[in-house]
Design a protein around this motif. Structure first.
Motif, mmCIF file in Angstrom:
data_model
loop_
_atom_site.group_PDB
_atom_site.id
_atom_site.type_symbol
_atom_site.label_atom_id
_atom_site.label_comp_id
_atom_site.label_asym_id
_atom_site.label_seq_id
_atom_site.Cartn_x
_atom_site.Cartn_y
_atom_site.Cartn_z
ATOM 1 N N LEU A 33 5.282 -4.887 4.709
ATOM 2 C CA LEU A 33 4.941 -4.900 2.901
ATOM 3 C C LEU A 33 5.529 -3.548 2.692
ATOM 4 O O LEU A 33 5.436 -2.601 3.228
ATOM 5 N N TYR A 35 5.144 -1.032 -0.937
ATOM 6 C CA TYR A 35 4.366 -0.874 -2.047
ATOM 7 C C TYR A 35 4.855 0.397 -2.726
ATOM 8 O O TYR A 35 5.814 1.259 -2.281
ATOM 9 N N PHE A 88 5.606 3.064 -0.255
ATOM 10 C CA PHE A 88 4.739 3.094 1.036
ATOM 11 C C PHE A 88 5.262 1.918 1.748
ATOM 12 O O PHE A 88 5.410 0.819 1.174
ATOM 13 N N PRO A 92 0.018 -5.095 9.054
ATOM 14 C CA PRO A 92 -1.036 -5.327 9.685
ATOM 15 C C PRO A 92 -1.127 -4.910 11.173
ATOM 16 O O PRO A 92 -0.041 -5.081 11.828
ATOM 17 N N LEU A 103 -4.390 -2.996 6.729
ATOM 18 C CA LEU A 103 -3.057 -2.525 6.589
ATOM 19 C C LEU A 103 -2.939 -0.922 7.249
ATOM 20 O O LEU A 103 -3.774 -0.216 6.938
ATOM 21 N N PHE A 105 -0.378 2.141 6.804
ATOM 22 C CA PHE A 105 0.543 2.423 6.039
ATOM 23 C C PHE A 105 1.133 3.641 6.530
ATOM 24 O O PHE A 105 0.829 4.536 7.278
ATOM 25 N N GLY A 106 2.626 3.696 6.283
ATOM 26 C CA GLY A 106 3.579 4.925 6.584
ATOM 27 C C GLY A 106 3.012 6.104 5.738
ATOM 28 O O GLY A 106 2.415 6.067 4.616
ATOM 29 N N GLN A 107 3.664 7.111 5.891
ATOM 30 C CA GLN A 107 3.215 8.385 5.008
ATOM 31 C C GLN A 107 3.798 8.324 3.715
ATOM 32 O O GLN A 107 3.347 9.233 2.981
#
Lengths: 115, 115
Positions: A33, A35, A88, A92, A103, A105-107
């Motif tokens: 995903l 965002y 971002f 999952p 989720l 998340f990346g940084q």
């Protein structure tokens, strides 16, 4: 747990330029995903990817699900000032079961667009 | 998607006090989650808010510090207890609309500053 490594950390570009950012993981993800978060707001879902190799567009945004299932890319074409924000990647941590909606998340990639 | 409203949008609190954050969704949703976003950082999952039962907490988060309620399918609260300056963060409510769906939608967040 699974971690997502996102790069670059920040980008400073001129209006009209194309942007590319990526996200990698040491383990397989079944969903990717992307965002965008504007200042003072919650993240807004841009694109969802569900199959390895999948290429999906949303206006000027294009995202791809890497064939290895360990990476994903987001491209923004012909950037405009309102593209400014933090992008971002997320996914999952585990497939199925009780993990739906949970989720990792990346940084984040901070995008600045100069007019 | 869904309309997700958080209250308050921001607050400044004294250390040692507690703050309860509300999350209201305009439709019934299967899953509700709470995330924390520390200053300049990415999002970290605190817990899954389970309707009618105790929340499921992620590693590093405990019920005594972050009690959560979810009395129905459209509403949840997160309390940040006995606050310290380290709790200064953005707290975000997230929902998944249907069982089996991975896409999560976020509220606008609650910006908490502890002094």
């Amino acid at each position: 747990g699974q971690q997502l490594n996102q790069s670059p950390q920040s980008m400073f570009i001129q209006e009209g330029e194309d942007v590319s950012m990526n996200c990698t993981s040491s383990s397989i993800f079944n969903t990717w995903l992307w965002y965008k978060q504007d200042p003072g707001e919650g993240p807004v879902l841009l694109i969802a990817l569900y199959k390895a190799g999948e290429l999906t567009s949303n206006g000027r945004l294009t995202a791809q699900f890497g064939i290895t299932r360990k990476d994903s890319f987001l491209n923004i074409s012909a950037s405009i000032p309102s593209d400014v924000g933090i992008y971002f990647c997320a996914g999952p941590p585990r497939a199925g079961g009780t993990s739906y909606g949970k989720l990792t998340f990346g940084q984040g990639t901070i995008l600045t667009v100069h007019p | 998607s869904a309309v997700i409203s958080q209250k308050p949008s921001r607050d400044i609190c004294q250390r040692g006090t507690s703050l309860t954050i509300q999350c209201q969704v305009d439709s019934q949703v299967t899953m509700m989650f709470w995330y924390r976003q520390q200053p300049g950082q990415s999002l970290t999952l605190i817990a899954t808010a389970n309707q009618g039962s105790e929340a499921t907490y992620e590693s590093g988060f405990v019920i005594d510090k972050f009690p959560i309620s979810r009395p129905n399918l459209t509403f949840s609260t997160l309390t940040v207890s006995n606050m310290s300056p380290e709790d200064s963060s953005i707290y975000l409510c997230s929902v998944v609309l249907r069982h089996g769906n991975t896409e999560a939608f976020f509220g606008q967040g609650t910006r908490l500053t502890v002094v």
